[in-house]
Scaffold this motif. Structure first.
Motif, PDB file in Angstrom:
ATOM      1  N   LYS A 143       0.830  -1.194   0.000  1.00  0.00           N
ATOM      2  CA  LYS A 143       0.000   0.000   0.000  1.00  0.00           C
ATOM      3  C   LYS A 143       0.873   1.255   0.000  1.00  0.00           C
ATOM      4  O   LYS A 143       0.613   2.195  -0.753  1.00  0.00           O
ATOM      5  CB  LYS A 143      -0.925   0.001   1.221  1.00  0.00           C
ATOM      6  CG  LYS A 143      -1.848   1.195   1.290  1.00  0.00           C
ATOM      7  CD  LYS A 143      -2.716   1.147   2.525  1.00  0.00           C
ATOM      8  CE  LYS A 143      -3.547   2.419   2.639  1.00  0.00           C
ATOM      9  NZ  LYS A 143      -4.292   2.456   3.886  1.00  0.00           N
ATOM     10  N   LYS A 144       1.905   1.264   0.816  1.00  0.00           N
ATOM     11  CA  LYS A 144       2.808   2.422   0.865  1.00  0.00           C
ATOM     12  C   LYS A 144       3.531   2.605  -0.462  1.00  0.00           C
ATOM     13  O   LYS A 144       3.689   3.734  -0.932  1.00  0.00           O
ATOM     14  CB  LYS A 144       3.816   2.265   2.007  1.00  0.00           C
ATOM     15  CG  LYS A 144       3.214   2.480   3.373  1.00  0.00           C
ATOM     16  CD  LYS A 144       4.231   2.303   4.476  1.00  0.00           C
ATOM     17  CE  LYS A 144       3.564   2.475   5.835  1.00  0.00           C
ATOM     18  NZ  LYS A 144       4.502   2.278   6.943  1.00  0.00           N
ATOM     19  N   GLU A 145       3.956   1.518  -1.085  1.00  0.00           N
ATOM     20  CA  GLU A 145       4.622   1.608  -2.386  1.00  0.00           C
ATOM     21  C   GLU A 145       3.673   2.157  -3.446  1.00  0.00           C
ATOM     22  O   GLU A 145       4.060   3.006  -4.249  1.00  0.00           O
ATOM     23  CB  GLU A 145       5.151   0.235  -2.814  1.00  0.00           C
ATOM     24  CG  GLU A 145       6.344  -0.237  -2.015  1.00  0.00           C
ATOM     25  CD  GLU A 145       6.760  -1.669  -2.326  1.00  0.00           C
ATOM     26  OE1 GLU A 145       6.092  -2.345  -3.150  1.00  0.00           O
ATOM     27  OE2 GLU A 145       7.758  -2.126  -1.745  1.00  0.00           O
ATOM     28  N   LEU A 146       2.430   1.699  -3.428  1.00  0.00           N
ATOM     29  CA  LEU A 146       1.435   2.182  -4.387  1.00  0.00           C
ATOM     30  C   LEU A 146       1.137   3.662  -4.156  1.00  0.00           C
ATOM     31  O   LEU A 146       1.060   4.443  -5.108  1.00  0.00           O
ATOM     32  CB  LEU A 146       0.153   1.354  -4.284  1.00  0.00           C
ATOM     33  CG  LEU A 146      -0.963   1.715  -5.252  1.00  0.00           C
ATOM     34  CD1 LEU A 146      -0.485   1.573  -6.704  1.00  0.00           C
ATOM     35  CD2 LEU A 146      -2.178   0.842  -5.010  1.00  0.00           C
ATOM     36  N   GLU A 147       0.994   4.052  -2.898  1.00  0.00           N
ATOM     37  CA  GLU A 147       0.755   5.462  -2.574  1.00  0.00           C
ATOM     38  C   GLU A 147       1.919   6.328  -3.058  1.00  0.00           C
ATOM     39  O   GLU A 147       1.706   7.421  -3.584  1.00  0.00           O
ATOM     40  CB  GLU A 147       0.537   5.642  -1.072  1.00  0.00           C
ATOM     41  CG  GLU A 147      -0.803   5.129  -0.589  1.00  0.00           C
ATOM     42  CD  GLU A 147      -0.917   5.092   0.933  1.00  0.00           C
ATOM     43  OE1 GLU A 147       0.108   5.254   1.636  1.00  0.00           O
ATOM     44  OE2 GLU A 147      -2.048   4.889   1.422  1.00  0.00           O
ATOM     45  N   GLU A 148       3.126   5.842  -2.907  1.00  0.00           N
ATOM     46  CA  GLU A 148       4.303   6.588  -3.369  1.00  0.00           C
ATOM     47  C   GLU A 148       4.322   6.697  -4.888  1.00  0.00           C
ATOM     48  O   GLU A 148       4.624   7.755  -5.443  1.00  0.00           O
ATOM     49  CB  GLU A 148       5.595   5.923  -2.868  1.00  0.00           C
ATOM     50  CG  GLU A 148       6.862   6.610  -3.322  1.00  0.00           C
ATOM     51  CD  GLU A 148       7.033   8.038  -2.844  1.00  0.00           C
ATOM     52  OE1 GLU A 148       7.901   8.732  -3.399  1.00  0.00           O
ATOM     53  OE2 GLU A 148       6.305   8.484  -1.927  1.00  0.00           O
ATOM     54  N   GLN A 149       3.972   5.611  -5.572  1.00  0.00           N
ATOM     55  CA  GLN A 149       3.900   5.650  -7.035  1.00  0.00           C
ATOM     56  C   GLN A 149       2.859   6.662  -7.502  1.00  0.00           C
ATOM     57  O   GLN A 149       3.090   7.412  -8.454  1.00  0.00           O
ATOM     58  CB  GLN A 149       3.575   4.263  -7.593  1.00  0.00           C
ATOM     59  CG  GLN A 149       4.688   3.262  -7.458  1.00  0.00           C
ATOM     60  CD  GLN A 149       4.256   1.856  -7.856  1.00  0.00           C
ATOM     61  OE1 GLN A 149       3.105   1.608  -8.196  1.00  0.00           O
ATOM     62  NE2 GLN A 149       5.189   0.923  -7.811  1.00  0.00           N
ATOM     63  N   ILE A 150       1.709   6.702  -6.821  1.00  0.00           N
ATOM     64  CA  ILE A 150       0.655   7.653  -7.166  1.00  0.00           C
ATOM     65  C   ILE A 150       1.129   9.073  -6.918  1.00  0.00           C
ATOM     66  O   ILE A 150       0.918   9.967  -7.745  1.00  0.00           O
ATOM     67  CB  ILE A 150      -0.640   7.342  -6.379  1.00  0.00           C
ATOM     68  CG1 ILE A 150      -1.251   6.029  -6.867  1.00  0.00           C
ATOM     69  CG2 ILE A 150      -1.644   8.483  -6.476  1.00  0.00           C
ATOM     70  CD1 ILE A 150      -2.365   5.487  -5.996  1.00  0.00           C
ATOM     71  N   ARG A 151       1.786   9.302  -5.797  1.00  0.00           N
ATOM     72  CA  ARG A 151       2.299  10.634  -5.476  1.00  0.00           C
ATOM     73  C   ARG A 151       3.306  11.098  -6.523  1.00  0.00           C
ATOM     74  O   ARG A 151       3.226  12.224  -7.018  1.00  0.00           O
ATOM     75  CB  ARG A 151       2.960  10.644  -4.087  1.00  0.00           C
ATOM     76  CG  ARG A 151       3.375  12.034  -3.616  1.00  0.00           C
ATOM     77  CD  ARG A 151       4.332  11.983  -2.436  1.00  0.00           C
ATOM     78  NE  ARG A 151       5.622  11.392  -2.766  1.00  0.00           N
ATOM     79  CZ  ARG A 151       6.567  12.010  -3.480  1.00  0.00           C
ATOM     80  NH1 ARG A 151       6.371  13.208  -3.974  1.00  0.00           N
ATOM     81  NH2 ARG A 151       7.722  11.406  -3.720  1.00  0.00           N
TER      82      ARG A 151
END
Length: 135
Positions: A43-51
């Motif tokens: 989830k954190k990796e996906l949030e970072e990719q989105i950011r």
């Protein structure tokens, strides 16, 4: 004495069964915790990719259109007079439907995102936005 040996054997059997049961419980708890940690990491990796993707989009729009217009497009603030290219750069995807009407002095295109009654509708005349029905 014989009864005592039978009792001890029964107790040992129970202890083995309880030990196996506790090992299974420990394994299940460990598995659930490790899965939860992996999901949190994903989830954190996906949030970072989105950011990062949003930041890249913002920078790209500002570079292409300047600070003021680039930020409007980034924030999906549509305005009369914008071009089809600006709308596409802001939305990042084609409309679901395009209705074209060719008149004597102008070409009128209606871009529909979603459906006409509850979606976003943009009307272009000669490639310039003249009407917005933003839901």
């Amino acid at each position: 004495m014989k009864n005592l040996l039978i009792l001890m054997t029964d107790i040992q059997g129970y202890l083995v069964a309880i030990s196996v049961f506790l090992l299974v419980i420990v394994y299940v708890v460990w598995y659930v915790i490790s899965e939860t940690k992996q999901k949190e990491k994903n989830k954190k990796e996906l949030e970072e990719q989105i950011r990062v993707r949003k930041e890249e989009k913002k920078n790209s729009l500002i570079k292409k259109y300047g600070e003021e217009k680039g930020m409007k497009l980034f924030n999906e603030q549509y305005f009369l007079g914008m071009t089809k290219e600006e709308l596409l750069d802001s939305k990042e995807y084609e409309p679901d439907k395009i209705e074209t009407e060719v008149l004597k002095t102008k070409t009128k295109e209606t871009w529909i995102y979603g459906n006409k009654s509850s979606g976003d509708v943009f009307v272009f005349e000669n490639d310039i936005l003249t009407k917005i029905k933003d839901r």
